[in-house]
Design a protein around this motif. Structure first.
Motif, PDB file in Angstrom:
ATOM      1  N   LYS A   1       0.817  -1.273  -0.099  1.00 26.13           N
ATOM      2  CA  LYS A   1      -0.021   0.058  -0.011  1.00 26.13           C
ATOM      3  C   LYS A   1       0.786   1.250  -0.054  1.00 26.13           C
ATOM      4  CE  LYS A   1      -3.585  -2.749   0.732  1.00 26.13           C
ATOM      5  NZ  LYS A   1      -4.026  -3.195  -0.281  1.00 26.13           N
ATOM      6  N   VAL A   2       0.472   2.177  -0.511  1.00 25.66           N
ATOM      7  CA  VAL A   2       1.315   3.640  -0.591  1.00 25.66           C
ATOM      8  C   VAL A   2       0.352   4.460   0.342  1.00 25.66           C
ATOM      9  CG1 VAL A   2       2.185   5.356  -2.094  1.00 25.66           C
ATOM     10  CG2 VAL A   2       1.893   3.196  -2.836  1.00 25.66           C
ATOM     11  N   HIS A   3       1.154   5.171   1.139  1.00 28.64           N
ATOM     12  CA  HIS A   3       0.405   6.074   2.072  1.00 28.64           C
ATOM     13  C   HIS A   3       1.302   7.295   2.099  1.00 28.64           C
ATOM     14  CE1 HIS A   3      -2.488   3.721   3.848  1.00 28.64           C
ATOM     15  NE2 HIS A   3      -1.553   2.455   3.677  1.00 28.64           N
ATOM     16  N   GLU A   4       0.828   8.707   2.486  1.00 30.31           N
ATOM     17  CA  GLU A   4       1.536   9.729   3.058  1.00 30.31           C
ATOM     18  C   GLU A   4       1.662   9.513   4.287  1.00 30.31           C
ATOM     19  OE1 GLU A   4       2.669  12.749   1.376  1.00 30.31           O
ATOM     20  OE2 GLU A   4       2.199  11.434  -0.361  1.00 30.31           O
ATOM     21  N   ALA A   5       3.075   9.512   4.984  1.00 32.62           N
ATOM     22  CA  ALA A   5       3.283   9.244   6.422  1.00 32.62           C
ATOM     23  C   ALA A   5       4.260  10.183   6.809  1.00 32.62           C
ATOM     24  CB  ALA A   5       3.963   7.826   6.296  1.00 32.62           C
ATOM     25  N   ARG A   6       4.330  10.117   8.042  1.00 33.78           N
ATOM     26  CA  ARG A   6       5.098  11.080   8.956  1.00 33.78           C
ATOM     27  C   ARG A   6       6.444  10.145   9.351  1.00 33.78           C
ATOM     28  NH1 ARG A   6       1.132  14.289  12.923  1.00 33.78           N
ATOM     29  NH2 ARG A   6      -0.035  15.363  11.434  1.00 33.78           N
ATOM     30  N   LEU A   7       7.739  10.666   9.299  1.00 34.82           N
ATOM     31  CA  LEU A   7       8.814   9.946   9.812  1.00 34.82           C
ATOM     32  C   LEU A   7       8.949  10.672  11.243  1.00 34.82           C
ATOM     33  CD1 LEU A   7      11.322  10.102   6.930  1.00 34.82           C
ATOM     34  CD2 LEU A   7       9.623   8.413   7.552  1.00 34.82           C
ATOM     35  N   THR A   8       9.217   9.437  12.122  1.00 38.00           N
ATOM     36  CA  THR A   8       9.434   9.783  13.571  1.00 38.00           C
ATOM     37  C   THR A   8      10.823   9.203  14.256  1.00 38.00           C
ATOM     38  OG1 THR A   8       8.088   8.052  14.180  1.00 38.00           O
ATOM     39  CG2 THR A   8       6.860  10.132  13.933  1.00 38.00           C
ATOM     40  N   GLY A   9      11.265   9.730  14.968  1.00 37.14           N
ATOM     41  CA  GLY A   9      12.341   9.137  15.863  1.00 37.14           C
ATOM     42  C   GLY A   9      13.535   9.031  15.093  1.00 37.14           C
ATOM     43  N   ASN A  10      14.611   8.733  15.949  1.00 33.15           N
ATOM     44  CA  ASN A  10      15.969   8.468  15.272  1.00 33.15           C
ATOM     45  C   ASN A  10      15.963   7.322  14.658  1.00 33.15           C
ATOM     46  OD1 ASN A  10      16.942  11.048  16.336  1.00 33.15           O
ATOM     47  ND2 ASN A  10      17.528  10.189  17.966  1.00 33.15           N
ATOM     48  N   ASP A  11      15.024   6.094  14.906  1.00 31.18           N
ATOM     49  CA  ASP A  11      15.133   4.937  14.340  1.00 31.18           C
ATOM     50  C   ASP A  11      14.289   4.896  13.148  1.00 31.18           C
ATOM     51  OD1 ASP A  11      14.981   3.349  17.597  1.00 31.18           O
ATOM     52  OD2 ASP A  11      16.691   3.836  16.299  1.00 31.18           O
ATOM     53  N   CYS A  12      13.891   5.859  12.586  1.00 30.53           N
ATOM     54  CA  CYS A  12      13.246   5.983  11.328  1.00 30.53           C
ATOM     55  C   CYS A  12      11.812   5.225  11.292  1.00 30.53           C
ATOM     56  CB  CYS A  12      14.135   5.573  10.245  1.00 30.53           C
ATOM     57  SG  CYS A  12      15.472   7.014  10.031  1.00 30.53           S
ATOM     58  N   PHE A  13      11.156   5.339  12.144  1.00 34.53           N
ATOM     59  CA  PHE A  13       9.795   4.779  11.830  1.00 34.53           C
ATOM     60  C   PHE A  13       8.709   5.712  11.112  1.00 34.53           C
ATOM     61  CE2 PHE A  13      11.414   2.712  15.469  1.00 34.53           C
ATOM     62  CZ  PHE A  13      10.845   1.517  15.529  1.00 34.53           C
ATOM     63  N   ALA A  14       7.865   5.169  10.644  1.00 35.49           N
ATOM     64  CA  ALA A  14       6.825   5.970   9.795  1.00 35.49           C
ATOM     65  C   ALA A  14       5.415   5.663  10.200  1.00 35.49           C
ATOM     66  CB  ALA A  14       7.014   5.466   8.215  1.00 35.49           C
ATOM     67  N   GLU A  15       4.660   6.730  10.532  1.00 38.21           N
ATOM     68  CA  GLU A  15       3.298   6.708  10.955  1.00 38.21           C
ATOM     69  C   GLU A  15       2.356   7.430   9.702  1.00 38.21           C
ATOM     70  OE1 GLU A  15       3.020   7.466  15.402  1.00 38.21           O
ATOM     71  OE2 GLU A  15       3.396   9.072  14.425  1.00 38.21           O
ATOM     72  N   TRP A  16       1.411   6.602   9.396  1.00 40.58           N
ATOM     73  CA  TRP A  16       0.318   6.943   8.262  1.00 40.58           C
ATOM     74  C   TRP A  16      -1.085   6.614   9.003  1.00 40.58           C
ATOM     75  CZ3 TRP A  16       3.406   2.615   8.091  1.00 40.58           C
ATOM     76  CH2 TRP A  16       2.652   1.321   8.099  1.00 40.58           C
ATOM     77  N   GLY A  17      -1.919   7.540   8.033  1.00 36.45           N
ATOM     78  CA  GLY A  17      -3.461   7.418   8.641  1.00 36.45           C
ATOM     79  C   GLY A  17      -3.799   8.744   9.476  1.00 36.45           C
ATOM     80  N   TYR A  18      -3.255   9.988   9.026  1.00 37.14           N
ATOM     81  CA  TYR A  18      -3.535  11.174   9.527  1.00 37.14           C
ATOM     82  C   TYR A  18      -4.409  11.866   8.409  1.00 37.14           C
ATOM     83  CZ  TYR A  18      -0.277  10.522  13.296  1.00 37.14           C
ATOM     84  OH  TYR A  18       0.602  10.267  14.457  1.00 37.14           O
ATOM     85  N   GLU A  19      -5.458  12.760   9.234  1.00 38.28           N
ATOM     86  CA  GLU A  19      -6.047  13.823   8.538  1.00 38.28           C
ATOM     87  C   GLU A  19      -5.675  15.024   9.408  1.00 38.28           C
ATOM     88  OE1 GLU A  19      -9.997  13.099   8.135  1.00 38.28           O
ATOM     89  OE2 GLU A  19      -9.953  11.755   6.568  1.00 38.28           O
ATOM     90  N   GLY A  20      -4.570  15.796   8.454  1.00 37.67           N
ATOM     91  CA  GLY A  20      -4.174  16.996   9.316  1.00 37.67           C
ATOM     92  C   GLY A  20      -3.312  16.591  10.503  1.00 37.67           C
ATOM     93  N   ASP A  21      -3.700  16.968  11.661  1.00 40.10           N
ATOM     94  CA  ASP A  21      -3.048  16.533  12.955  1.00 40.10           C
ATOM     95  C   ASP A  21      -3.806  15.461  13.671  1.00 40.10           C
ATOM     96  OD1 ASP A  21      -0.907  18.359  12.820  1.00 40.10           O
ATOM     97  OD2 ASP A  21      -1.862  19.884  13.830  1.00 40.10           O
ATOM     98  N   ARG A  22      -4.891  15.253  12.971  1.00 44.39           N
ATOM     99  CA  ARG A  22      -5.806  14.225  13.532  1.00 44.39           C
ATOM    100  C   ARG A  22      -5.430  12.823  13.128  1.00 44.39           C
ATOM    101  NH1 ARG A  22     -10.867  15.933  16.057  1.00 44.39           N
ATOM    102  NH2 ARG A  22     -11.514  13.835  15.919  1.00 44.39           N
TER     103      ARG A  22
END
Length: 99
Positions: A22-43
């Motif tokens: 699956k392709v998503h827009e994600a945010r990279l977090t942390g020094n270990d390079c984790f990605a989080e997806w499933g946001y609408e704005g800040d929610r």
């Protein structure tokens, strides 16, 4: 390499062999390079939320995702081969007690 909060396109390979990539827009977090997806704005949109490690569960390019899926397929085929050999070596007459 990874900056906290960067929004990037990611290819999620975490479930490639069961549900596809699956392709998503994600945010990279942390020094270990984790990605989080499933946001609408800040929610967080919980029904679409997910996370994974870059390079393991998530890739930053299509080419990396293809390479990761090839590796996953090779690992699965190797495991299936081991299982097939183990099952083929079973002897039913030795497995079933005489009484």
């Amino acid at each position: 390499h990874c900056l906290r909060g960067d929004a990037v396109k990611v290819w999620v390979t975490k479930y490639a062999l069961t549900d596809g990539v699956k392709v998503h827009e994600a945010r990279l977090t942390g020094n270990d390079c984790f990605a989080e997806w499933g946001y609408e704005g800040d929610r967080i949109k919980w029904s679409q939320y997910g996370y994974g490690r870059v390079g393991v569960d998530v890739c930053l390019t299509r080419e990396d995702a293809i390479a990761r899926v090839k590796s996953m397929i090779a690992s699965m085929l190797k495991a299936l081969d081991r299982s097939t050999k183990r099952i083929s070596a079973l002897n039913p007459s030795e497995m079933v007690p005489s009484e």
